[in-house]
Structures are given as structure tokens and as C-alpha cells.
Enzyme design. Structure first.
Site, PDB file in Angstrom:
ATOM      1  CD1 TRP A   1      -3.527 -20.779 -31.489  1.00 18.27           C
ATOM      2  CD2 TRP A   1      -4.511 -20.464 -29.492  1.00 18.27           C
ATOM      3  NE1 TRP A   1      -4.366 -21.854 -31.249  1.00 18.27           N
ATOM      4  CE2 TRP A   1      -4.972 -21.689 -30.042  1.00 18.27           C
ATOM      5  CE3 TRP A   1      -4.995 -20.058 -28.251  1.00 18.27           C
ATOM      6  CZ2 TRP A   1      -5.903 -22.506 -29.377  1.00 18.27           C
ATOM      7  CZ3 TRP A   1      -5.928 -20.871 -27.583  1.00 18.27           C
ATOM      8  CH2 TRP A   1      -6.369 -22.083 -28.148  1.00 18.27           C
TER       9      TRP A   1
ATOM     10  CG  ASP B   1       1.516 -19.741 -27.197  1.00 15.35           C
ATOM     11  OD1 ASP B   1       1.933 -20.910 -27.024  1.00 15.35           O
ATOM     12  OD2 ASP B   1       0.304 -19.460 -27.341  1.00 15.35           O
TER      13      ASP B   1
ATOM     14  CE  LYS C   1      -2.959 -27.481 -29.335  1.00 15.17           C
ATOM     15  NZ  LYS C   1      -2.713 -26.101 -28.957  1.00 15.17           N
TER      16      LYS C   1
HETATM   17  C1  LIG Z   1      -3.494 -24.968 -28.244  1.00 13.24           C
HETATM   18  C2  LIG Z   1      -2.822 -23.659 -28.080  1.00 13.24           C
HETATM   19  C3  LIG Z   1      -3.057 -22.847 -26.958  1.00 13.24           C
HETATM   20  C4  LIG Z   1      -4.030 -23.223 -25.866  1.00 13.24           C
HETATM   21  O1  LIG Z   1      -3.546 -24.280 -25.136  1.00 13.24           O
HETATM   22  P1  LIG Z   1      -4.341 -24.826 -23.850  1.00 13.24           P
HETATM   23  O2  LIG Z   1      -3.308 -25.718 -23.233  1.00 13.24           O
HETATM   24  O3  LIG Z   1      -5.546 -25.539 -24.345  1.00 13.24           O
HETATM   25  O4  LIG Z   1      -4.682 -23.678 -22.984  1.00 13.24           O
HETATM   26  C5  LIG Z   1      -2.380 -21.645 -26.881  1.00 13.24           C
HETATM   27  N1  LIG Z   1      -1.522 -21.258 -27.829  1.00 13.24           N
HETATM   28  C6  LIG Z   1      -1.270 -22.019 -28.904  1.00 13.24           C
HETATM   29  C7  LIG Z   1      -0.294 -21.535 -29.931  1.00 13.24           C
HETATM   30  C8  LIG Z   1      -1.914 -23.243 -29.074  1.00 13.24           C
HETATM   31  O5  LIG Z   1      -1.671 -23.999 -30.146  1.00 13.24           O
END
Ligand SMILES: *Cc1c(COP(=O)(O)O)cnc(C)c1O
Length: 314
Positions: free
Chosen positions: A56, A126, A150
Site C-alpha cells: 500500500w 493511511d 476494512k
Molecule cells: C484497502 C486499502 C487501501 C485501498 O482502499 P480503497 O478504499 O479500495 O481504495 C489503501 N490502503 C490500505 C492500507 C488498505 O488496506
């Protein structure tokens, strides 16, 4: 309107978000933020610092490169992303507009259990797969973002928590619905928000409060993770490659001593009621995502199944 207000109030209460932070309920997922962060936060800077801890991080870096020079201040690529680079080794750039890191690498199962101290430089994280899993000192950050799907609510909603003083100096080509200041001034309703996802997220926040809030869910998450890692480490049949102090509480990848039995493991697990254990295609093996929604009994059931599988196939 009342649903929106209640959800924001509950999130502020759960995370003790200081008053000088805006909470935005946006769309586009965490992936959109990969571009929106440089557009909103560079504020004229030509460079940003990024920490590369896995899949990521790499995507965030690739997106930022369209807007500025990305300084990879630290990377754990050498360890195949099984570690977190010690803060003492970080080479932060002089002119960087902000410092970005991925608090939990969802695919690799590597998590920061500490907050970097970047001084005056806004820290951006993030937190897509770790937000709300434990208490957090929001005041240490310039900006935190998370796709909801998530650990927070359904896909379609993206949460951004951003400090007031960072708003208002956007890249000229920023779409107005993605200008944090425009959305902050409009209570995240400068266009039609993802109402149903927002509503469901509100219900999750209520549920979290009923569970005793973040310190309580954090205790449960810690216990869940410990049980699973203890079972893996104690087995001699299963393995997790991540250094002990950087193991994720949320995503636990593990491999079998005999990878040719992966399919059998997954099929028998599914027959026993456990689904979605297949590891990410880029890593292979298994991955147990044990977000807030996974009860402790779910982990107990998985551990018992793993022990039985080892006994019968190992
Ligand atoms: C799933 C995830 C993303 C991407 O998320 P989207 O909402 O599908 O764009 C980005 N960073 C992390 C750490 C993730 O787990």
C-alpha cells in the site's frame, strides 16, 4: 442530517478528536486519497517524504510522484517488508511538505505500534486497516485517512481527519469535491454524500461505544492477535515472517510447512465455516483478517482448526 451529525459526534467521542481537526466523510476510497493528499497538503512544497513498508505504501508513492518529488525517507524492502524501519534511520527531506506512512500494511501484515515524531512536519497516515482498532493520539497527526471497508463500515465511504491549519492551499486542478476545505465548510455535503454507507458506519460507531469504546476493543484485538501468533509460533508447522514487534493486530498472514496443502487447508476451513482465509495473491499462503468485527471466538475456532489440521496432515 441528524444521522450525519450523530456519526461525526460518535467518531469524535470514540477517538477523542481535538476541536481543531475536521472530520470529512468522502468518496473514492483510500486510493483516491493517494492523489488527494499531495493535491491538498503540498501547499506549494515540491517534495514529500514517504516511508515504504509494502504494497500500500508503494501505491501511495506512485500516485504522489505525479505531483511532487517523492523522497523515500525509509524503506523495509530489503527485509522483503517484514520489518518497520527504525525511526533513527529515517532520512527526512528538508523541503518536504509532509511525511506519509502506512500505519498497517494490510497485505504484508506489518503494523506500526508507535507514532513517528516528525516535529513541525505534518504526519500523514493511511489507517485504512487499523483505524478504530485501538485508541489513537490524533493530535500527533496532520491527517489520517481510511477507506471504511476494512474496520469501519461498508465500502464507498472514506474518512479523512485533518488539522484545520493545513486546509485551503490546494493544487489548482483539485476537483472541488476533493478539496478538503470545500468539504469541511459544507459538512462533507458539497455534493451528495454516500448516505447509506454513512448511516451504516454510524451504526458501527454506536456498536463500538456499546462495547466500551476503543480501549475495550483494543484489549480484545490484542488478545485475538496474541492467540493467533502464539499458535503459529508454537506449531512448527505454520509460520509468519514478520518481526515480532511489527506484527499486525488486524491482518495475520501465515504459511503452511507444506504449501501443496494450501488448497486442502482452505477447503477444510470453509467446510468448518471459516471463509476468506486465502492470502493475497501477491503473497500466497493464508491471511486471517481479524478486524473489530471478528469476535474472539472466531480466532479460538481458527486456532483449534489449525491445530487439528496440523495433527491430521502435518
Ligand atoms: C484497502 C486499502 C487501501 C485501498 O482502499 P480503497 O478504499 O479500495 O481504495 C489503501 N490502503 C490500505 C492500507 C488498505 O488496506
Amino acid at each position: 442530517m441528524s444521522i450525519a451529525e450523530q456519526a461525526e459526534a460518535d467518531l469524535r467521542e470514540l477517538m477523542s478528536i481535538p476541536d481543531n481537526y475536521q472530520v470529512l466523510f468522502l468518496q473514492g476510497g483510500a486510493s483516491a486519497q493517494f492523489s488527494l493528499i499531495p493535491m491538498n497538503l503540498l501547499r506549494g512544497a515540491k517534495q514529500a517524504d514517504y516511508i515504504n513498508t509494502g504494497a500500500w505504501s508503494k501505491k501511495a508513492i506512485a500516485a504522489a510522484e505525479a505531483f511532487c518529488t517523492v523522497n523515500i525517507a525509509a524503506s523495509s524492502e530489503e527485509s522483503n517488508f517484514t520489518t518497520i524501519p527504525a525511526f533513527a534511520s529515517w532520512q527526512l527531506g528538508q523541503g518536504a511538505g509532509y511525511v506519509h506512512y502506512t500505519a498497517n500494511e494490510t497485505i504484508g501484515g506489518v503494523e506500526f505500534h508507535w507514532i513517528p515524531d516528525t516535529g513541525d512536519k505534518p504526519l500523514v497516515a493511511d489507517m485504512s486497516s487499523t483505524m478504530l482498532s485501538r485508541p489513537l493520539d490524533v493530535s500527533r497527526y496532520g491527517l489520517i485517512y481510511a477507506g471504511a471497508q476494512k474496520n469501519i463500515g461498508p465500502a464507498g465511504l472514506t474518512l479523512v481527519i485533518v488539522r484545520d491549519d493545513l486546509l485551503g492551499k490546494v493544487h489548482p486542478l483539485t476537483p472541488s469535491v476533493f478539496d478538503y476545505k470545500v468539504q469541511a465548510d459544507a459538512d462533507s455535503m458539497s455534493n451528495t454524500p454516500p448516505t447509506f454507507a454513512w448511516y451504516l458506519t454510524g451504526l458501527v460507531l454506536q456498536w463500538l461505544k456499546s462495547q466500551g469504546g476503543l480501549s475495550s476493543i483494543s484489549d480484545t484485538n490484542n488478545r485475538k492477535a496474541k492467540k493467533l501468533y502464539t499458535a503459529i509460533d508454537g506449531s512448527g508447522y505454520y509460520a509468519n515472517p514478520v518481526e515480532e514487534q511489527s506484527r499486525s493486530w488486524m491482518n495475520v498472514p501465515f504459511t503452511l510447512a507444506e504449501p501443496e496443502l494450501d488448497k486442502t487447508f482452505l477447503a477444510e476451513a470453509e467446510a468448518a465455516g471459516m471463509v476468506a482465509l486465502k492470502g493475497h495473491r501477491s503473497v500466497g499462503g493464508m491471511r486471517a483478517s481479524i478486524y473489530n468485527a471478528m469476535p474472539e471466538e472466531g480466532v479460538d475456532t481458527l486456532v483449534a482448526f489449525m491445530q487439528e489440521f496440523e495433527r491430521t496432515h502435518g
